[in-house]
Design an enzyme around this catalytic site. Sequence first.
Site, PDB file in Angstrom:
ATOM      1  N   SER A 597      95.779  94.748  87.381  1.00 54.72           N
ATOM      2  CA  SER A 597      94.725  93.635  87.458  1.00 54.72           C
ATOM      3  C   SER A 597      94.267  94.125  88.905  1.00 54.72           C
ATOM      4  CB  SER A 597      94.960  92.290  87.494  1.00 54.72           C
ATOM      5  OG  SER A 597      93.783  91.483  87.226  1.00 54.72           O
ATOM      6  N   ASP A 683      89.647  92.352  76.838  1.00 61.21           N
ATOM      7  CA  ASP A 683      89.871  91.690  78.204  1.00 61.21           C
ATOM      8  C   ASP A 683      88.807  91.399  78.847  1.00 61.21           C
ATOM      9  OD1 ASP A 683      90.698  91.169  80.649  1.00 61.21           O
ATOM     10  OD2 ASP A 683      91.814  93.027  81.073  1.00 61.21           O
ATOM     11  N   HIS A 718      93.696  90.945  78.429  1.00 63.91           N
ATOM     12  CA  HIS A 718      94.130  91.152  79.784  1.00 63.91           C
ATOM     13  C   HIS A 718      95.710  91.231  79.863  1.00 63.91           C
ATOM     14  CE1 HIS A 718      93.507  91.560  84.223  1.00 63.91           C
ATOM     15  NE2 HIS A 718      94.327  90.480  84.396  1.00 63.91           N
TER      16      HIS A 718
END
Length: 748
Positions: A597, A683, A718
């Site tokens: 991320s 995501d 995600h």
Amino acid sequence: MNRRKMMTSAAAVLTSASAIHPGAAQAESPMPESKPPIAPVATKIPLRTTQLGRVRVDDYAWMKDDNWQKVLRDPTLIKPEVKAHLTAENAYVKAMLAPTEPLQKAMFEEMKGRIKEDDASVPAPDGPFEYYSRFAIGGQHPIFARRPISIEERLADAVPSAPMIGLKVAGTEEILLDCDALAKGKAYSQVSAADHSPDHKLLAYAEDAQGSEVHHIYVKDLATGEILKEPVESSTGDFAWSPDSQWLFWTHRDDNGRSDKIYRRPARGGLKDDVLIYEEPDDGFFVSVGTTSSEAFILISAGDHETSETLIIPAGDPTATPTLVEPRTVGLRYSVEHWDGRFVILTNADDAIDFKLVEAPVETPGRAHWKDFVAHRPGHFITGLSAYKGHLVRVERVSANTRIIITERAGRTERPIVIDEEAYVLSLEGGYEFDTPVMRYVYQSPTTPRQWFDYDMTTGERTLRKTQEIPSGHDPAAYVTRRLFAKAADGAEVPVTVLMKKGVSLDGSAPLLLYGYGSYGMSMDPSFSIRNLSLVDRGWIWATAHVRGGSEKGYGWFLDGRKFTKKKTFTDFIACAEHLHGEGYGAAGRTVAYGGSAGGMLMGAVTNLRPDLWAGIIGAVPFVDVLNTMSDTSLPLTPPEWPEWGNPLEDKEAYDYIASYSPYDNVSAKPYPAVLATGGLSDPRVTYWEPEKWTAKLREYSTSGDPILLKINMEAGHGGASGRFDFLKEIALDYAFAVWAVDKGWKA
């Protein structure tokens, strides 16, 4: 769009992934030589953007689906040319990493073998029941359950030194929600929250069935087992019961993936009964709903990364209009708890960088009436607060470790819980009951599995309720944890936590995995991981760099690695790598960097800055297209994250600073190491096209010939796969790539 070229690229990769067509092979030779897989070549369609007088050209902007909001809800709507390219990339990574499949399988089985398949949480008492979650053998998802508590058990809980029941089920178990059954037949299912009503009659749960973080909230009648009609249809998954059990408050998720409204509905109500009670006017603010520990107030919280605001509703009048505690002021953060007849507020007011506690009357809770309760102490970052009838508990982070401080209501005396160890984590585990002397906390370290303790805040006695069981075996004494400090370019001391097997030679020969994050003030605490052992047991050294942008050394550590000081996050990470190498922990060219991320942005930046240090880079759902993303107001996190990165739509200085480090924008001709980028089609946080664009550009510019790989989960978002075992397969692939990168397996 040149679809012919795209489809040809996909077809070429799919052919190479399955070797040579059997018929053709037989025509040429009974034992043909295998051909190396062919990397996809992405079509280039330059898009010229002029912004604040600056011009940038993006050759791969076409990879963003114009209807991405709809794709999040239904991934089958992805445009064909994008799907073709992603399919080609997945085929290529599968072909390239085919030699590692035995290692992937071995690592997966090792990780799975460290999980107690029928594990269960320590039950949490709440009136006549205790609630817990457990897993069935082979189950991927939890089962939420409860059982009645006998009078004898309640007495035992009241006196922690008495024999404890632990996880034994003396009463009849009632299954409240079987998430394995809920997930049956679905490619993805994740229950992000489940909570019973205070009167124990209803259960609300939030399910994300796409990986897109679009949640439905369902209410179940626990007497009949019936799921009530008309669930909440678009939520962030955040909800709270009113303490009288008559109302359900929930947070709405808009089409751009932002939390923007709070609604209230009757506990057994439907869509027509929803009442809007709060609407956030600022696109950059997140909103959520909850209650104080005392259940005296319902709380609505709003805020971004530097400013916050709280509204309150008296629990005795849950339909009342929310009232403000203190109006928002840019840079002022605060959160509210209720204890001992007053509000206790955690805040950074008055330049309390590492936060302090103030108290205020319930009738006049505004800042003008705030009075210091626990004064600000630099370097003692107060990270959390929990209230009980007779005690107030806070968590502090000091020098990358945590401690718990208990304040007694009578006399306001303090008692700390501190562990004498180089690197460890203490964390509070919330319960349901307010009027209890027992607080539960969890202790762990990189070498020590989690231990759950019940702590009597009156007597100081503690009772071990559970130790994380490692079925395949684990000896903490066989490992070593160390805390090192690397000197950054400006002289700052950057903590590094190291885990390795005893006896590993510190001569640079052992491969090193260096993990980092460094954003949003999130601390990468030195916790225990069943996953990391699969590398450590193979002679690897695992290190975590506690770089600026996180809060390991206090909130100031975060502030010194954000916005116009963001590059310190990257140079800190490089300093950690060089310090480790200098001390014999790994070496340049035998180190793999790993981050996900915003930590993936860190990976992209250090790959551009120092490609020579790394044998490989793992960027999991990497936030690498920073300039384009922070300029796209339709994306879920763009306005909320301008305080973190800057606003390149309005601020020339922010534009130029982001442009100077944005990983995607700074790819250039240089010898890049092997790279594995991963992502999820659904995501909403780091959209799939960021790693897709990044890998296409890296492959175009890299002069090393080392492979650039992209793996996109076409059925997740995600967080990757939703099942506890399926997720481990993705981690096993990452770790196998690390081994493959150090060994340069593509040259074998």
